[in-house]
Scaffold this active site. Sequence first.
Site, PDB file in Angstrom:
ATOM      1  N   ALA A  35       0.846  -1.192   0.000  1.00 40.72           N
ATOM      2  CA  ALA A  35       0.000   0.000   0.000  1.00 40.72           C
ATOM      3  C   ALA A  35       0.882   1.242   0.000  1.00 40.72           C
ATOM      4  CB  ALA A  35      -0.930  -0.025   1.211  1.00 40.72           C
ATOM      5  N   SER A  36       0.269   2.400   0.174  1.00 38.49           N
ATOM      6  CA  SER A  36       1.026   3.655   0.061  1.00 38.49           C
ATOM      7  C   SER A  36       2.027   3.849   1.185  1.00 38.49           C
ATOM      8  CB  SER A  36       0.042   4.829   0.031  1.00 38.49           C
ATOM      9  OG  SER A  36      -0.785   4.781   1.177  1.00 38.49           O
TER      10      SER A  36
ATOM     11  N   ASP B  93     -10.815   3.680   8.856  1.00 36.96           N
ATOM     12  CA  ASP B  93     -10.668   3.258   7.458  1.00 36.96           C
ATOM     13  C   ASP B  93     -11.193   1.838   7.225  1.00 36.96           C
ATOM     14  OD1 ASP B  93      -9.918   3.858   4.891  1.00 36.96           O
ATOM     15  OD2 ASP B  93      -7.840   3.230   5.125  1.00 36.96           O
TER      16      ASP B  93
END
Length: 467
Positions: free
Chosen positions: A4-5, A160
């Site tokens: 992921a980022s 999230d």
Amino acid sequence: LAAASLAQVHRATLKTGEEVIIKVQRENLRKLFDVDLFNIRLVASLADRLDPETEAVGSNWRGIAETSGEVLYREIDFNIEREAAEEFAKNFEGYDSVKIPKVYPELCTSRLVTMEFCPGVKLTDETALKERGYDPEHLAFTLTNSYLEQICRHGFFHCDPHPGNLAVDDGYPGGRLIYYDFGMMERVERNVKKGFVDLIFAIYENMPKEACDALEKMGVLRPGVDRFSIERIAKNMLNTFQSTLANADNKWENQMTPEERKASRRARRAKLGQDLFATQADKPFLLPPKFTFVFRAFTTIDGIGKSLVGPSYDLSRISQPYLRELADLKDGSAFKTMVRELGKRLGWRPTDIAQVVTQPRKVASIASTVKKLEDGDLRLRVRTLEVERMLERVETRQRMVGAALASALLLQMSLAPFVHRLVARAVQLIAARIAWEAWKAFTAMRKLELQRLRFSNADTAYDEVLQ
């Protein structure tokens, strides 16, 4: 396993034979955040100046940007994520239908976290869910209620909950919900959580004044605003809610044609037109920055629920039993709530007793105020909302006409043959700037007129203006 980022996730095996996952942070994230968040704060500051405040809600883009920045900086400290995962797991210890991976503190650093390997089926993988025999309605119910539990009881929630951070395994009949990734977590302050519980209680008990008090406690309603119109609107809305509860299926509403439903809404709007218009102008409501995470999460959960159950998924309907139970247990137990309700009906609440004790002083205060009025020492000030709005429209129209005339005059002067070219360009720029002010005044005047028509019985005129 995943990338992921902010990090990569790798699978590993401990010397004890336990399977784990190791989350490893990417390089130079803080430098990237410093640059990006500086730009975001700049845009947010501009938005606070330029974004029109509509629907009686004041904008707070800068506050939202600051809160988002705090969450992001916390997200790249994996020690905070480790502590959050441990607290989150402790909150859900007694819930067999929810699984939180175990954390290994001795194998964690600020840039690395080691957790129990908990494989599962992705919550939006319909084919795999059917093959495993998981119950979509049970999963939608578990997801919705587990999130309400985080907001209303724990005061510590996952910011999230997208499909990548949720999975299902065989640990419970119908499927056990697994939460992943505890980097983005947020807390609900005690006063906000208590205010929310009070709000739910007031909604189900049809108490508009107490509902407004709860909104003020939560920071949603500005303190010190004129509450008369707001409480009238709240009373109307709560009455509508109570009638909906009385007829859970709402058959009459479903049998109405679109035109009849539209006419019904307009009739309710016209009934409270002046109050709606007053609140629209005074901007009594605020959006606390943390609520953006809550709204985003519930939007995601609503989307997941519809993918599991279909269009019949209704977040408010599924939440209703939980919220009703929350209202019944407002004081922590059914007995305390029952005693409180009995005291309210019999007039034995502390507030009722306090009113009896202080009543003589209040009467004396009223007598003193009346005497001041008789002696001319006290003057009354009355607000006439319609006159205020009319004056506001007149001032806006004058500003528009004045700016338009000044802009036209300057433009005409710049076209004169004896004016130097550079001077003419400068005058034209000034004229364009003044013309922009005239356009802003025009749009403001149109907005005021639309609001006036919207909150009145002038339905045909309102539709014509919109068209």
